[in-house]
Design an enzyme around this catalytic site. Structure first.
Site, PDB file in Angstrom:
ATOM      1  N   LYS A 123       4.181   1.909  -2.481  1.00 18.31           N
ATOM      2  CA  LYS A 123       4.600   3.099  -3.238  1.00 18.31           C
ATOM      3  C   LYS A 123       6.057   3.402  -2.861  1.00 18.31           C
ATOM      4  O   LYS A 123       6.905   3.716  -3.703  1.00 18.31           O
ATOM      5  CB  LYS A 123       3.730   4.321  -2.880  1.00 18.31           C
ATOM      6  CG  LYS A 123       2.199   4.127  -2.954  1.00 18.31           C
ATOM      7  CD  LYS A 123       1.457   5.419  -2.610  1.00 18.31           C
ATOM      8  CE  LYS A 123       0.097   5.267  -1.927  1.00 18.31           C
ATOM      9  NZ  LYS A 123      -0.990   4.679  -2.614  1.00 18.31           N
ATOM     10  N   SER A 160       0.820  -1.206   0.000  1.00 17.92           N
ATOM     11  CA  SER A 160       0.000   0.000   0.000  1.00 17.92           C
ATOM     12  C   SER A 160       0.860   1.265   0.000  1.00 17.92           C
ATOM     13  O   SER A 160       1.695   1.416  -0.876  1.00 17.92           O
ATOM     14  CB  SER A 160      -0.959  -0.075   1.174  1.00 17.92           C
ATOM     15  OG  SER A 160      -2.116   0.656   0.866  1.00 17.92           O
ATOM     16  N   HIS A 178      -7.899  -5.558   0.031  1.00 15.39           N
ATOM     17  CA  HIS A 178      -6.646  -4.859   0.290  1.00 15.39           C
ATOM     18  C   HIS A 178      -5.968  -5.454   1.524  1.00 15.39           C
ATOM     19  O   HIS A 178      -6.445  -5.298   2.649  1.00 15.39           O
ATOM     20  CB  HIS A 178      -7.023  -3.396   0.539  1.00 15.39           C
ATOM     21  CG  HIS A 178      -5.867  -2.461   0.615  1.00 15.39           C
ATOM     22  ND1 HIS A 178      -5.152  -2.073  -0.496  1.00 15.39           N
ATOM     23  CD2 HIS A 178      -5.311  -1.808   1.678  1.00 15.39           C
ATOM     24  CE1 HIS A 178      -4.208  -1.218  -0.125  1.00 15.39           C
ATOM     25  NE2 HIS A 178      -4.285  -1.037   1.183  1.00 15.39           N
ATOM     26  N   TRP A 191     -10.182   0.768  -4.685  1.00 19.35           N
ATOM     27  CA  TRP A 191      -9.574   2.067  -4.360  1.00 19.35           C
ATOM     28  C   TRP A 191      -8.169   2.155  -5.003  1.00 19.35           C
ATOM     29  O   TRP A 191      -7.784   3.175  -5.562  1.00 19.35           O
ATOM     30  CB  TRP A 191      -9.518   2.207  -2.842  1.00 19.35           C
ATOM     31  CG  TRP A 191      -9.104   3.526  -2.278  1.00 19.35           C
ATOM     32  CD1 TRP A 191      -8.046   3.739  -1.438  1.00 19.35           C
ATOM     33  CD2 TRP A 191      -9.743   4.808  -2.439  1.00 19.35           C
ATOM     34  NE1 TRP A 191      -7.983   5.062  -1.080  1.00 19.35           N
ATOM     35  CE2 TRP A 191      -9.009   5.743  -1.684  1.00 19.35           C
ATOM     36  CE3 TRP A 191     -10.852   5.244  -3.156  1.00 19.35           C
ATOM     37  CZ2 TRP A 191      -9.339   7.099  -1.616  1.00 19.35           C
ATOM     38  CZ3 TRP A 191     -11.187   6.602  -3.090  1.00 19.35           C
ATOM     39  CH2 TRP A 191     -10.429   7.503  -2.337  1.00 19.35           C
TER      40      TRP A 191
HETATM   41  C1  GCU Z   1      -5.258   4.845   1.989  1.00 22.23           C
HETATM   42  C2  GCU Z   1      -4.707   5.620   0.799  1.00 22.23           C
HETATM   43  C3  GCU Z   1      -3.958   4.717  -0.169  1.00 22.23           C
HETATM   44  C4  GCU Z   1      -2.925   3.907   0.578  1.00 22.23           C
HETATM   45  C5  GCU Z   1      -3.573   3.176   1.740  1.00 22.23           C
HETATM   46  C6  GCU Z   1      -2.608   2.433   2.647  1.00 22.23           C
HETATM   47  O1  GCU Z   1      -6.276   4.000   1.574  1.00 22.23           O
HETATM   48  O2  GCU Z   1      -5.794   6.266   0.184  1.00 22.23           O
HETATM   49  O3  GCU Z   1      -3.330   5.475  -1.181  1.00 22.23           O
HETATM   50  O4  GCU Z   1      -2.279   3.027  -0.301  1.00 22.23           O
HETATM   51  O5  GCU Z   1      -4.222   4.123   2.577  1.00 22.23           O
HETATM   52  O6  GCU Z   1      -1.437   2.716   2.701  1.00 22.23           O
HETATM   53  O7  GCU Z   1      -3.090   1.551   3.373  1.00 22.23           O
END
Ligand code: GCU
Length: 348
Positions: free
Chosen positions: A188, A184, A327, A275
């Site tokens: 990144k 997540s 997720h 998402w």
């Molecule tokens: C939120 C955010 C995402 C990210 C996620 C996470 O949902 O909007 O961009 O990847 O958190 O890190 O769990």
């Protein structure tokens, strides 16, 4: 078919790696903080005795980095199988400092022959807009940043690179088979860490979505406007100008994957993770493939259709899977990545 779908997304053409890295840092993440002037460490041996039934050792190591405004210290956790060989290894950026953790099944990973160096991202700098905390405090005077100064993702990526500095000193690790990984927001981070540091041979990003492995233009779920509103401190301030204005971006996220070429990059998606948007993560792999092909490597080898779970594409230097479910950094994600890795792993 995929080329037609991508054409509609209207993404800019790839550039050379140096240019892409400049753009990514200048416009999205900010410049990664400088390498420390010096790095030292203190090892706390056998932090958890008989780790994984004695199949591995687990040390806690406090890294001390000399930075422009002072010394910054943070702990990393180093699990090494007790077998006598050189180990491929993960640098895992984790949400927590639990070892093992629900996102880090240490025993299964060790049983597959890997060492794992992990750290908790909040031990580097908090996940908020405080730019005086932790690493930020020794990089920015009074927490003030300008338009291209590192956001928090770039700081966590810096920390993964320091964990790599330490790994480089260990003879029992096989530097040719290093993997940086995260889930997540930390997926990144793993991509940025690998893009800006060629010592990482593999990058494994799980469900990284918006501003990670997903093409932004035409994306479902989270967009630049959402992420800049909810998590502005992850990025440099320049990124905010693209909220509701994505067509103006002189980049899209295929620049990030392409900057890792010709090294290996693995994108893991989950079917219900709308998402993050699995289709846009997949299309990013398709769009980045050209960078690999230009360097004479297999890029992304896939069928000419959008993916449906369960599916794996494991043939090229870009690997991908789409699993069922939501997720999460699941054992299934780890298992599928390890299958991919083993296709390319050659023991010295
Ligand atoms: C939120 C955010 C995402 C990210 C996620 C996470 O949902 O909007 O961009 O990847 O958190 O890190 O769990």
């Amino acid at each position: 078919m995929l080329n037609e779908i991508l054409k509609k997304r209207n993404i800019p053409p790839l550039k050379n790696r140096e240019e892409m890295l400049q753009i990514l840092q200048q416009e999205i993440y900010g410049y990664i903080p400088p390498k420390p002037e010096g790095l030292s460490w203190e090892v706390q041996k056998d932090y958890i005795p008989n780790f994984c039934a004695g199949k591995a050792t687990l040390d806690r190591v406090i890294l001390s980095a000399q930075m422009p405004l002072g010394t910054f210290k943070f702990p990393i956790y180093v699990a090494i199988p007790t077998t006598d060989k050189k180990h491929p290894f993960f640098v895992n950026i984790n949400f927590r400092d639990n070892i093992p953790d629900r996102y880090l099944p240490s025993e299964e990973i060790v049983d597959n022959g890997f060492a794992v160096i992990s750290f908790c991202y909040k031990d580097v700098t908090d996940d908020n807009d405080d730019f005086t905390d932790g690493l930020a405090g020794v990089v920015y005077k009074d927490g003030k940043r300008d338009s291209t100064s590192a956001g928090k993702i770039a700081m966590w990526a810096w920390a993964a690179q320091r964990a790599m500095d330490f790994a480089d000193t260990l003879d029992c690790l096989d530097g040719d088979f290093s993997i940086v990984c995260g889930h997540s927001r930390l997926g990144k981070t793993a991509l940025l860490a690998a893009a800006t540091d060629e010592r990482f041979r593999f990058a494994f990003s799980n469900n990284s979505g918006c501003s990670g492995a997903a093409i932004t233009r035409g994306k479902q779920g989270e967009r630049v406007a959402d992420i800049c509103k909810n998590f502005p401190y992850w990025f440099c301030k320049n990124y905010y100008k693209y909220a509701q204005n994505e067509q103006k971006m002189p980049f899209d996220q295929h620049f990030l994957l392409s900057s890792i070429a010709p090294r290996y990059v693995y994108v893991a998606s989950a079917q219900e993770d709308l998402w993050a948007d699995p289709q846009s993560e997949f299309l990013c792999c398709v769009a980045a493939s050209k960078a690999y092909e230009q360097l004479g490597h297999k890029g992304f080898v896939c069928d000419d259709i959008l993916p449906h779970a369960p599916v794996c594409y494991h043939d090229g230097n870009i690997g991908y899977h789409l699993r069922g479910g939501s997720h999460y950094f699941s054992r299934e994600d780890w298992k599928l990545f390890i299958n991919y890795f083993n296709r390319f792993y050659k023991q010295n």
